[in-house]
Write a protein that holds these residues in place. Structure first.
Motif, PDB file in Angstrom:
ATOM      1  N   VAL A  15       0.838  -1.205   0.000  1.00  0.00           N
ATOM      2  CA  VAL A  15       0.000   0.000   0.000  1.00  0.00           C
ATOM      3  C   VAL A  15       0.869   1.249   0.000  1.00  0.00           C
ATOM      4  CG1 VAL A  15      -1.700   1.312   1.324  1.00  0.00           C
ATOM      5  CG2 VAL A  15      -1.920  -1.178   1.119  1.00  0.00           C
ATOM      6  N   PHE A  16       1.935   1.224   0.805  1.00  0.00           N
ATOM      7  CA  PHE A  16       2.829   2.382   0.877  1.00  0.00           C
ATOM      8  C   PHE A  16       3.497   2.640  -0.474  1.00  0.00           C
ATOM      9  CE2 PHE A  16       7.320   3.534   1.236  1.00  0.00           C
ATOM     10  CZ  PHE A  16       7.192   4.835   1.704  1.00  0.00           C
ATOM     11  N   ARG A  17       3.947   1.556  -1.118  1.00  0.00           N
ATOM     12  CA  ARG A  17       4.617   1.738  -2.408  1.00  0.00           C
ATOM     13  C   ARG A  17       3.659   2.281  -3.464  1.00  0.00           C
ATOM     14  NH1 ARG A  17       8.807  -3.357  -3.260  1.00  0.00           N
ATOM     15  NH2 ARG A  17      10.389  -2.610  -1.796  1.00  0.00           N
ATOM     16  N   ARG A  18       2.422   1.803  -3.444  1.00  0.00           N
ATOM     17  CA  ARG A  18       1.455   2.295  -4.420  1.00  0.00           C
ATOM     18  C   ARG A  18       1.161   3.769  -4.177  1.00  0.00           C
ATOM     19  NH1 ARG A  18      -2.997  -2.146  -6.239  1.00  0.00           N
ATOM     20  NH2 ARG A  18      -1.531  -3.827  -6.739  1.00  0.00           N
ATOM     21  N   ALA A  19       1.041   4.145  -2.905  1.00  0.00           N
ATOM     22  CA  ALA A  19       0.805   5.556  -2.598  1.00  0.00           C
ATOM     23  C   ALA A  19       1.997   6.401  -3.033  1.00  0.00           C
ATOM     24  CB  ALA A  19       0.544   5.727  -1.102  1.00  0.00           C
ATOM     25  N   GLY A  20       3.212   5.915  -2.754  1.00  0.00           N
ATOM     26  CA  GLY A  20       4.397   6.646  -3.168  1.00  0.00           C
ATOM     27  C   GLY A  20       4.499   6.766  -4.673  1.00  0.00           C
ATOM     28  N   PHE A  21       4.129   5.700  -5.363  1.00  0.00           N
ATOM     29  CA  PHE A  21       4.166   5.729  -6.823  1.00  0.00           C
ATOM     30  C   PHE A  21       3.190   6.765  -7.357  1.00  0.00           C
ATOM     31  CE2 PHE A  21       3.452   4.189 -11.136  1.00  0.00           C
ATOM     32  CZ  PHE A  21       4.728   3.852 -11.534  1.00  0.00           C
ATOM     33  N   ALA A  22       1.994   6.827  -6.749  1.00  0.00           N
ATOM     34  CA  ALA A  22       0.999   7.805  -7.182  1.00  0.00           C
ATOM     35  C   ALA A  22       1.486   9.234  -6.944  1.00  0.00           C
ATOM     36  CB  ALA A  22      -0.316   7.569  -6.438  1.00  0.00           C
ATOM     37  N   VAL A  23       2.109   9.473  -5.785  1.00  0.00           N
ATOM     38  CA  VAL A  23       2.660  10.802  -5.499  1.00  0.00           C
ATOM     39  C   VAL A  23       3.742  11.157  -6.512  1.00  0.00           C
ATOM     40  CG1 VAL A  23       4.001  12.130  -3.822  1.00  0.00           C
ATOM     41  CG2 VAL A  23       2.069  10.758  -3.064  1.00  0.00           C
ATOM     42  N   GLY A  24       4.572  10.161  -6.865  1.00  0.00           N
ATOM     43  CA  GLY A  24       5.612  10.409  -7.856  1.00  0.00           C
ATOM     44  C   GLY A  24       5.037  10.792  -9.205  1.00  0.00           C
ATOM     45  N   LEU A  25       3.966  10.121  -9.617  1.00  0.00           N
ATOM     46  CA  LEU A  25       3.329  10.458 -10.894  1.00  0.00           C
ATOM     47  C   LEU A  25       2.747  11.863 -10.862  1.00  0.00           C
ATOM     48  CD1 LEU A  25       1.515   7.115 -11.813  1.00  0.00           C
ATOM     49  CD2 LEU A  25       3.628   8.034 -12.782  1.00  0.00           C
ATOM     50  N   LEU A  26       2.072  12.213  -9.753  1.00  0.00           N
ATOM     51  CA  LEU A  26       1.528  13.565  -9.629  1.00  0.00           C
ATOM     52  C   LEU A  26       2.631  14.612  -9.687  1.00  0.00           C
ATOM     53  CD1 LEU A  26      -1.177  13.072  -6.836  1.00  0.00           C
ATOM     54  CD2 LEU A  26      -1.581  13.560  -9.253  1.00  0.00           C
ATOM     55  N   GLY A  76       7.087  -1.593  -7.700  1.00  0.00           N
ATOM     56  CA  GLY A  76       8.323  -1.803  -6.960  1.00  0.00           C
ATOM     57  C   GLY A  76       9.333  -0.706  -7.190  1.00  0.00           C
ATOM     58  N   THR A  77       9.026   0.261  -8.100  1.00  0.00           N
ATOM     59  CA  THR A  77       9.978   1.318  -8.450  1.00  0.00           C
ATOM     60  C   THR A  77       9.590   2.655  -7.843  1.00  0.00           C
ATOM     61  OG1 THR A  77       8.734   1.744 -10.473  1.00  0.00           O
ATOM     62  CG2 THR A  77      10.552   0.178 -10.618  1.00  0.00           C
ATOM     63  N   ALA A  78       8.854   2.659  -6.762  1.00  0.00           N
ATOM     64  CA  ALA A  78       8.418   3.921  -6.168  1.00  0.00           C
ATOM     65  C   ALA A  78       9.598   4.767  -5.714  1.00  0.00           C
ATOM     66  CB  ALA A  78       7.481   3.639  -4.990  1.00  0.00           C
ATOM     67  N   GLY A  79      10.605   4.149  -5.117  1.00  0.00           N
ATOM     68  CA  GLY A  79      11.749   4.909  -4.622  1.00  0.00           C
ATOM     69  C   GLY A  79      12.468   5.688  -5.705  1.00  0.00           C
ATOM     70  N   PRO A 124      11.115   5.876 -13.636  1.00  0.00           N
ATOM     71  CA  PRO A 124      11.817   7.165 -13.546  1.00  0.00           C
ATOM     72  C   PRO A 124      12.299   7.691 -14.888  1.00  0.00           C
ATOM     73  CG  PRO A 124      13.096   5.398 -12.538  1.00  0.00           C
ATOM     74  CD  PRO A 124      11.741   4.850 -12.788  1.00  0.00           C
ATOM     75  N   LEU A 125      12.724   6.813 -15.798  1.00  0.00           N
ATOM     76  CA  LEU A 125      13.189   7.289 -17.107  1.00  0.00           C
ATOM     77  C   LEU A 125      12.027   7.830 -17.932  1.00  0.00           C
ATOM     78  CD1 LEU A 125      15.866   4.604 -18.069  1.00  0.00           C
ATOM     79  CD2 LEU A 125      16.204   6.888 -17.119  1.00  0.00           C
ATOM     80  N   VAL A 126      10.883   7.153 -17.881  1.00  0.00           N
ATOM     81  CA  VAL A 126       9.704   7.676 -18.577  1.00  0.00           C
ATOM     82  C   VAL A 126       9.296   9.015 -17.982  1.00  0.00           C
ATOM     83  CG1 VAL A 126       7.240   7.286 -19.003  1.00  0.00           C
ATOM     84  CG2 VAL A 126       8.866   5.418 -19.316  1.00  0.00           C
ATOM     85  N   ALA A 127       9.398   9.131 -16.650  1.00  0.00           N
ATOM     86  CA  ALA A 127       9.052  10.390 -15.999  1.00  0.00           C
ATOM     87  C   ALA A 127       9.983  11.514 -16.438  1.00  0.00           C
ATOM     88  CB  ALA A 127       9.103  10.219 -14.484  1.00  0.00           C
ATOM     89  N   VAL A 128      11.263  11.217 -16.583  1.00  0.00           N
ATOM     90  CA  VAL A 128      12.225  12.237 -17.037  1.00  0.00           C
ATOM     91  C   VAL A 128      11.857  12.736 -18.427  1.00  0.00           C
ATOM     92  CG1 VAL A 128      14.612  12.602 -17.739  1.00  0.00           C
ATOM     93  CG2 VAL A 128      14.123  11.434 -15.598  1.00  0.00           C
TER      94      VAL A 128
END
Length: 712
Positions: A15-26, A76-79, A124-128
């Motif tokens: 749950v924490f990783r999914r939340a972190g991933f969502a914050v990263g996307l935002l 698994g790539t939230a960090g 992260p590369l797609v985000a960049v």
């Protein structure tokens, strides 16, 4: 199995990783639309989103997100995603003020590429790419800026990847990882075995920050030896009794878990552990029982080191004996190492097999005890080596100054002191000969009375003070006007030879509390006794040196020392193109004085003349007894005019001097010859010869005069 997967997906970590991933996307979307560009219309929203990214990034690192993720799923790539977005937020927010901040995203991309597997880099590369493209699409950066940034990121990632893929780098990293893993495992095993838990008392006295030998590092050979012995013994038991597995489970020092420390097995499904204390068969040995045997085995009392509890017919576990009662014990439970075996057959364990296992457990415990003893001996040797080094440093000193400096070094070798001073008896009090630490410069050379301070009391009673080697608040150690503050441990030791009077005191202060334990104080007392002897020898050595260079009657330097000093002064003046004056002086009619008034009065005359010469000489000048009634004075940096003025002043003072003898007042005069460097010569022999010639002319012309050398 499906239900297990659903439960795993609902775990707090997922749950924490999914939340972190969502914050990263935002966050990446916010960067792409320019929310963090200067002059943004929504600064409050930008700040809140940046705070969320920061919080989730820190939590990810705390939970181990800095390691390569084992979860191969997208979440698994939230960090890495969070860290990437966080760096871009900072870069875009302050990049226009400090363009060099471009190094932050470049460095991050390089680090991610060499630290994480490909599946972890996808997000992260797609985000960049999305953030950079969005900034370009919304006119927040030019096309050249987009191309330059992407080129820099690509170059950083590819460059480090190529470097890390080189054969030499891979070999170095592989060796370093193997060595680090082996060292870590060895140190952990040594702690579990207690190989450096019970170090000898003398080792506990020494400061931790200056060990000659690291106790944990020194335990590695012992760990390797005992591991090999355990492996051999376990395999011998397995083959002798036809067992599936023989395992040695060892508790960690806190008694929270069991670790699989040695195993001999034919099975492949071995769980590496660690295992919870009390799990399976280990729980049956936490009470009074020392051996538990099951045949057939039950699921509730299975062995913890199998992934699957299949083909286990019989289990036998025995607790390693401990005559010294060193295994952990609390709440009426005994947490001790366990030797555990199992086999497929369900036949009961025979008494012979139980006896063999009991003997094997005793043998393993004996091996550990023996290793502890050997390790303690190694630590003792290291401690003795340090003490010997400190004593050798002290014993190698000769002069008093060397002895004092060596004492400070010796004490620091043995104690992590914050303040050290050495006081020596002088007159009716004591003076601080050497001090190091806060406020030491205010103490150097100061004299204090024996009636004040702890040092004065120690000198009077010849015993260490204070009684418990503790101090609370400012303490009067030396005198009324000087207090030691900020120290919680204090010890003042007399420098005493055998049972004689103290010749001084050694003061050691430490900011930490309860430092001076009994063993530590005993070692310092040994050092203090040695220092007392060395101070005496150092003072004697200095006195011998002084007598070797000083004329015993007049206190001026002797002829040999004058010759050496004159050489040094000539070299110095030659190097700086300077001048110096050489005065040879002779007491007029000195033989007649001896004959008329006696040799004791003649000695008095020599002393009085020497006193006038000593007072006339500056600290850079050289005043000595040349021989008999002749004296010499070398004036540094003084030419003909300065030499004549000095010579005339000395002659007049001698002429005005009145000495008293029982037969009446006695007056004396002095004749002086002057030669000047470089006017009258550049070498020592010529200058002395010409000064002597000038003195001879002064005698010939009527005495009681100064004559400058001149060419005849």
């Amino acid at each position: 199995m499906a239900r297990g997967r659903r439960q795993a997906n609902r775990s707090p970590g997922t749950v924490f990783r999914r939340a972190g991933f969502a914050v990263g996307l935002l966050g990446s979307g916010a960067v792409a639309v320019g929310l963090y560009e200067p002059g943004s219309d929504f600064p409050g929203l930008a700040l809140i989103l940046a705070g969320l990214v920061l919080v989730f990034s820190l939590l990810e690192m705390r939970q181990g997100g800095g390691d390569s993720p084992t979860d191969s799923s997208l979440f698994g790539t939230a960090g890495p995603l969070l860290w990437t977005v966080g760096v871009w937020i900072f870069f875009r927010g302050f990049g226009q003020v400090a363009p060099q901040l471009i190094l932050l995203p470049v460095g991050l991309i390089g680090w991610l590429v060499i630290s994480f597997p490909l599946q972890a880099l996808l997000a992260p590369l797609v985000a960049v790419i999305a953030m950079e493209a969005g900034l370009w699409a919304f006119d927040f950066q030019e096309t050249t800026g987009l191309a330059g940034n992407l080129a820099a990121y690509t170059a950083a990632g590819l460059g480090l990847s190529v470097f890390m893929s080189s054969k030499a780098y891979r070999q170095r990293m592989r060796k370093a990882l193997i060595r680090a893993k082996r060292d870590t495992a060895s140190r952990q095993y040594a702690r579990d075995l207690g190989l450096f838990d019970e170090t000898p008392g003398i080792l506990n006295v020494l400061p931790d920050n200056d060990l000659i030998e690291d106790p944990e590092a020194g335990s590695q050979p012992a760990v390797a030896t005992i591991t090999a012995a355990f492996d051999l013994q376990l395999e011998l038991i397995r083959q002798t009794l036809a067992l599936s597995t023989v395992a040695l489970l060892w508790p960690d020092p806190e008694g929270k878990e069991y670790r699989l420390r040695s195993i001999a097995t034919t099975r492949k499904d071995i769980a590496p552990g660690p295992f919870e204390v009390g799990a399976g068969i280990t729980g049956a040995l936490m009470g009074a029982e020392e051996l538990v045997s099951l045949a057939p085995a039950t699921p509730s009392l299975g062995v913890p080191y199998y992934l699957k509890q299949i083909e286990v017919g019989g289990i036998l576990a025995v607790r390693l004996p401990d005559d010294a009662e060193e295994w952990l014990g609390f709440d009426d439970k005994k947490i001790a190492p366990i030797l555990c075996v199992d086999r497929p057959g369900q036949e009961p364990w025979s008494e012979k097999e139980k006896n063999i296992m009991t003997l094997a457990a005793r043998k393993l415990a004996l091996d550990v005890a023996t290793s502890r003893q050997f390790q303690a001996m190694a630590h003792e040797r290291s401690a003795i080596q340090r003490v010997c080094l400190a004593m050798r440093e002290l014993n190698g000193a000769l002069g008093l100054e060397q002895v004092l400096g060596a004492t400070i070094k010796a004490v620091r070798t043995l104690v992590g002191a914050d303040f050290i001073s050495i006081s020596l008896v002088c007159g009716n009090g004591h003076c601080v000969a050497l001090a190091e630490g806060e406020g030491a410069e205010q103490l150097m050379g100061r004299e204090f009375s024996r009636e004040e301070g702890l040092v004065g009391q120690v000198l009077k009673i010849n015993r260490p003070l204070p009684a418990k080697a503790q101090c609370h608040g400012p303490t009067q150690v030396f005198g009324h006007d000087h207090l030691l503050t900020g120290y919680n441990s204090l010890l003042v030791l007399p420098l005493q030879k055998e049972k004689g009077e103290a010749t001084g005191a050694l003061t050691v202060a430490v900011k930490a509390a309860e430092v001076f334990t009994k063993p530590r104080q005993e070692i310092l007392e040994l050092i203090a006794a040695q220092v007392a002897v060395k101070v005496d020898l150092g003072q004697a050595h200095e006195e011998i040196n002084r007598l070797a260079t000083i004329d015993g009657l007049t206190g001026l330097i002797n002829h040999r020392t004058f010759q050496h000093g004159f050489d040094v002064m000539l070299v110095r003046e030659e190097r700086r193109a300077g001048a110096l004056s050489l005065l040879l002086c002779d007491i007029d009619h000195f033989k007649k004085i001896n004959d008329s008034y006696g040799h004791p009065f003649g000695d008095k005359v020599l002393k009085e003349v020497a006193t006038i010469l000593r007072k006339a000489a500056r600290s850079v000048d050289l005043a000595g007894r040349y021989g008999g009634e002749e004296f010499v004075l070398v004036l540094e940096g003084s030419g003909e005019r300065g030499g004549l003025q000095m010579a005339e002043r000395i002659r007049q003072e001698i002429e005005k001097m009145v000495l008293h003898h029982e037969s009446g007042p006695v007056r004396i005069t002095l004749s002086l010859g002057l030669a000047v460097y470089p006017d009258h010569g550049t070498d020592k022999e010529r200058l002395i010869r010409r000064a002597d010639q000038a003195l001879y002319r002064a005698k010939k012309q009527g005495r009681n005069r100064v004559v400058l050398w001149e060419e005849e």
